[in-house]
Scaffold this active site. Structure first.
Site, PDB file in Angstrom:
ATOM      1  N   TYR A  33     -39.130  20.401   7.277  1.00 23.19           N
ATOM      2  CA  TYR A  33     -39.705  21.572   7.905  1.00 23.19           C
ATOM      3  C   TYR A  33     -39.826  21.303   9.148  1.00 23.19           C
ATOM      4  CZ  TYR A  33     -40.555  23.835   3.417  1.00 23.19           C
ATOM      5  OH  TYR A  33     -40.516  24.746   2.331  1.00 23.19           O
ATOM      6  N   ASP A  37     -34.559  28.496   5.323  1.00 23.64           N
ATOM      7  CA  ASP A  37     -35.008  29.819   4.768  1.00 23.64           C
ATOM      8  C   ASP A  37     -36.561  30.003   4.682  1.00 23.64           C
ATOM      9  OD1 ASP A  37     -35.813  27.975   2.861  1.00 23.64           O
ATOM     10  OD2 ASP A  37     -34.206  28.262   1.221  1.00 23.64           O
ATOM     11  N   HIS A  61     -34.120  28.840  -1.897  1.00 25.73           N
ATOM     12  CA  HIS A  61     -35.827  28.432  -2.040  1.00 25.73           C
ATOM     13  C   HIS A  61     -36.318  28.660  -3.556  1.00 25.73           C
ATOM     14  CE1 HIS A  61     -38.360  26.243   0.766  1.00 25.73           C
ATOM     15  NE2 HIS A  61     -39.141  26.400  -0.099  1.00 25.73           N
TER      16      HIS A  61
END
Ligand SMILES: Cc1cc2nc3c(=O)[nH]c(=O)nc-3n(C[C@H](O)[C@H](O)[C@H](O)COP(=O)(O)O)c2cc1C
Length: 476
Positions: free
Chosen positions: A241, A269, A358
């Site tokens: 991330y 996402d 996700h």
């Protein structure tokens, strides 16, 4: 104000008085920390820290934070030093405690588990309700996480018969990494909510079976711990991330390259946290809520369910690829590809598309990986030749994995399935891998293939997918 002499032993009485927004200390592993200036930066919000103000927060802190969190995120002047005696803990509510066994009821045992769904059914009987809700939660009405599962089922096989089937070979490569099976462990935070040792047990089981483990950069175990748990020659990949403080992410990527990680993915996402209501309801805590008056209720003004720091959301295709290529030439995936157009962009930018929504935790109404595979095949099948397409979401069965491979996926990931198996520790993860491998082997034999490279679209019928998508099943 931080205490002036960090060497000084703090007294229990002194700590107890620092329990307000103006001065909030917490004790973790017998050392006190001044959280006052960190309250508003805490990804989980200030309320949860204030709840532990002047108290021992070790039991609440450890399951969700890597061991180096305080060292990395709290300035050293706020590390106040050891406390002379035990400080009271906060009485946890029932949602944070593992359920008690009622008379006549038996706890689920590993021996009774025969498929991945059984792990999911066992988990709420063993885990605190809050932990189970964190794993299970999907966005909003949870029809996307359900649709992920349903969409694999909507695809039918076209098995071929009267083919000699002796040995079955399940081995393959994923991004150049030798793997004994075509499935892998998805990056997921929160492993320590399933088991106190957390993700290191996932990596150990992965090593034992030759399974690829993709590690989250917000895992409950630190990067150091995950690297230390790696077996000789084991393939681990690192998920990123990109955090709003990009320098922190850059440091991690460089470290991962040094530590021998074999590939990267950027998760795209989740630039905002999905609205996970199952999780939010569990987090509602009367004590925390009482800290604010009605007028001060700021819920829904900030990210309501976020459990990690803010994400860097300014990348575009060009800037992202340029940025990551300054640090590594290793294979890079973009995780969270949900359209054929973006899969094609991956191909054009020299990265691999990871088809994922996700696990239905982000955008409610997002397409499943099965649908995206079908649309890539229709609109830009060259992507399958130029890239390795990775897929995840709703995979419960070896047959789901085979369907994805038939449609062109090179590797298929499971998130929740492995987290639920982790509730039983390393033996649970070992069993999950064995179950899936067995199902893959049986499925291959019954399809009429003996190796992964023989799978192709002629073995599946996807016509049912369009009909099934018209009738999603919501759960909340
Ligand atoms: C509890 C949980 C935590 C997750 N954490 C991450 C994460 O840290 N990074 C990430 O890229 N994806 C994360 N994911 C998504 C998974 O990598 C994967 O895309 C998803 O779980 C696949 O769907 P499945 O759970 O139905 O198998 C998480 C998923 C779950 C359920």
């Amino acid at each position: 104000m931080p205490v002036s002499n960090p060497e000084k032993m703090l007294t229990r009485e002194e700590v107890l008085t620092h329990s307000s927004r103006e001065s909030c200390w917490v004790v973790i592993n017998n050392a006190a920390y001044d959280m006052t200036h960190f309250l508003d930066s805490h990804p989980g919000g200030p309320g949860i820290i204030l709840k532990y103000g002047g108290r021992d927060a070790t039991a609440a802190f450890e399951p969700i934070h890597p061991s180096d969190t305080l060292e990395n995120h709290l300035k050293s002047e706020y590390h106040l030093g050891p406390v002379s005696g035990p400080v009271p803990e906060v009485e946890e509510d029932a949602k944070s405690k593992a359920p008690e066994v009622t008379p006549g009821e038996k706890k689920p045992t590993l021996g009774a588990i025969i498929n991945i769904r059984d792990f999911e059914l066992a988990a709420p009987k063993l885990l605190p309700p809050k932990s189970f809700a964190y794993f299970k939660a999907g966005a909003e009405s949870e029809y996307t996480s359900q649709w992920n599962r349903d969409s694999w089922q909507a695809i039918r096989f076209r098995p071929r018969v009267l083919r000699p089937i002796e040995e079955i070979y399940t081995s393959t490569t994923i991004l150049g990494n030798e793997c004994s099976v075509p499935f892998f462990i998805c990056p997921a935070g929160g492993g320590k909510l399933a088991h106190p040792k957390g993700e290191v047990l996932l990596t150990k089981a992965a090593a034992k079976h030759g399974v690829l483990h993709w590690i989250s950069n917000v895992a409950g175990c630190s990067q150091k711990e995950m690297t230390a748990a790696k077996a000789l020659g084991q393939n681990q990949c690192w998920q990123i991330y990109a955090m709003s403080d990009l320098a922190v992410t850059e440091k991690e990527i460089k470290q991962a390259v040094k530590d021998g990680f074999k590939g990267f993915c950027l998760t795209v996402d989740a630039i905002r946290a999905g609205k996970r209501e199952r999780d939010m309801r569990m987090e509602l805590d009367e004590d925390e809520a009482a800290i604010y008056s009605e007028e001060e209720d700021e819920s829904f003004e900030k990210e309501p369910t976020v459990k990690r720091g803010a994400i860097w959301s300014s990348f575009d295709w060009v800037s992202f690829v340029k940025w990551i290529r300054t640090m590594t030439d290793l294979p890079v995936c973009v995780k969270g590809i949900q359209t054929w157009e973006d899969a094609k962009l991956c191909m054009e930018h020299g990265v691999h598309p990871w088809l994922s929504n996700h696990g239905g935790r982000q955008l409610e109404g997002a397409p499943s990986a099965a649908e995206t595979l079908v649309s890539i095949r229709k609109h830009c099948p060259e992507v399958f030749d130029k890239c390795e397409v990775i897929a995840d979401g709703g995979v419960l069965r070896g047959t789901d994995i085979l369907k994805a491979l038939c449609l062109g996926a090179k590797g298929v990931g499971l998130g929740r399935g492995f987290l639920y198996s982790l509730v039983f520790g390393e033996p649970g993860v070992n069993k999950a891998i064995r179950i899936l491998k067995h199902e893959v082997e049986v499925g291959m034999a019954l399809l009429g293939v003996t190796s992964i490279d023989q799978l192709n679209p002629s073995y599946v019928d996807t016509r049912g997918l369009a009909f099934a998508s018209a009738f999603p099943r919501a759960h909340l």
